[in-house]
Design an enzyme around this catalytic site. Sequence first.
Site, PDB file in Angstrom:
ATOM      1  N   CYS A 252     -24.716   2.404 -22.882  1.00  0.00           N
ATOM      2  CA  CYS A 252     -25.434   1.173 -23.032  1.00  0.00           C
ATOM      3  C   CYS A 252     -24.003   0.251 -23.728  1.00  0.00           C
ATOM      4  O   CYS A 252     -23.710   0.018 -22.691  1.00  0.00           O
ATOM      5  CB  CYS A 252     -24.917   2.272 -24.811  1.00  0.00           C
ATOM      6  N   LEU A 253     -22.769   0.399 -25.211  1.00  0.00           N
ATOM      7  CA  LEU A 253     -21.757  -0.208 -25.118  1.00  0.00           C
ATOM      8  C   LEU A 253     -21.129  -0.226 -23.893  1.00  0.00           C
ATOM      9  O   LEU A 253     -20.911  -0.856 -23.531  1.00  0.00           O
ATOM     10  CB  LEU A 253     -21.468   0.470 -26.628  1.00  0.00           C
ATOM     11  N   GLN A 256     -22.381  -2.374 -21.554  1.00  0.00           N
ATOM     12  CA  GLN A 256     -22.242  -4.153 -21.892  1.00  0.00           C
ATOM     13  C   GLN A 256     -20.757  -4.543 -22.218  1.00  0.00           C
ATOM     14  O   GLN A 256     -20.453  -5.488 -21.152  1.00  0.00           O
ATOM     15  CB  GLN A 256     -22.765  -4.356 -22.948  1.00  0.00           C
ATOM     16  N   HIS A 335     -30.184   5.321 -22.804  1.00  0.00           N
ATOM     17  CA  HIS A 335     -29.462   6.824 -22.653  1.00  0.00           C
ATOM     18  C   HIS A 335     -30.204   8.169 -22.260  1.00  0.00           C
ATOM     19  O   HIS A 335     -30.949   8.559 -21.975  1.00  0.00           O
ATOM     20  CB  HIS A 335     -29.320   7.002 -24.419  1.00  0.00           C
ATOM     21  N   GLU A 337     -29.196  11.159 -21.663  1.00  0.00           N
ATOM     22  CA  GLU A 337     -28.836  12.044 -22.579  1.00  0.00           C
ATOM     23  C   GLU A 337     -29.947  12.062 -22.851  1.00  0.00           C
ATOM     24  O   GLU A 337     -30.407  13.565 -23.774  1.00  0.00           O
ATOM     25  CB  GLU A 337     -27.544  11.967 -23.059  1.00  0.00           C
TER      26      GLU A 337
END
Length: 362
Positions: A252-253, A256, A335, A337
């Site tokens: 995710c972040l 990026q 994600h 997880e």
Amino acid sequence: MKGETMKAYLILEDGHIFEGESFGSTKEVICEFVFNTSMTGYVEVLTDPSYAGQGVVMTYPLIGNYGVCLDDQESSQPHVEGFVVNELSRKGSHFRKHMELEDYLIENDIPGIQGIDTRYLTKLIRDKGCMNGMITTTYYDDRNKVLEKIKDYRVKGVVEETTCQKAYTLGNGKIRVALYDFGAKKNIVMELVKRGCCVTVYPAWTLAEDILKENYDGVMLSNGPGDPKECQAIIQQIRILKESHIPIFAICLGHQLMALAHGFETEKLKYGHHGANHPVKDMNTKRVYISTQNHNYVVKNIDKKIAKTWFLNVNDNTIEGIEYLKENIKTVQFHPEACAGPTDTGYLFDEFIEMMGGNQNA
């Protein structure tokens, strides 16, 4: 106060006003509103640090029907600023329940509004894009002044708000992993621990040299909230990490930030990806998986001499995963997880273990 019916209003920056019923806290809040398409998992949504600075509109019409199980929290506290539902179930039923959803929101001072047309609101956000809004129990006659205040809101500094304040370690396995906490979900750590890892979680501002001198087997970059371009100091540390050739897996972040560290660009989506039903295609195997996602920003482009697209979003063809050609680095936007959500891509943690040498150190 719980038990009393109180009017509440959702005022959007474009002038739309939705009247409903207040639940949870009665405080007034301004935030950026997005919608989430998950049918379950509202506890995980509320406690996902990636939602810091945002209010969430749940598209599923009935929320709260199984109450709140505190064991399902993805962090120590909720990070959602406001909660919007069509219908609140005030009495949840589940053998794992600790408390009712409304009690949970009251305890954590989060305002909610129910009884509005969330289908119409979702279509509005899809048409105009995610936008700022206010949840309030006050009826304002001077709406122009309120709208100016709403429009001025910006999601800023949220990584610093959600990261841990000091390092801590979980697990006792022999595979040693350093996890950068940019607003990490609990289940990321748990997925590593159950695969035989000893995970040390570090604050977002930790220097790369402090990580590298500990000789970890690999580094994990977590999810988190906000605009990745704000995190320039963190990006500089990631540049140092990637030059060390240590195995790195990012979500995710973190995905990026790694792209920005390589000189790629990111951009903000119109209404983002938020939910547990997003199809992503593995470009190596051509297999499609259903994924959990929560982000407003994506990697815009990549340099094909440096990296290749690993996953693509089937709905809009945005980049969902990147493999770096000359470094032992893999990143995904979604994600794996998956808490809450499908477990289709949990195998990616196994691939990270292999990147670090498999079980040869176990």
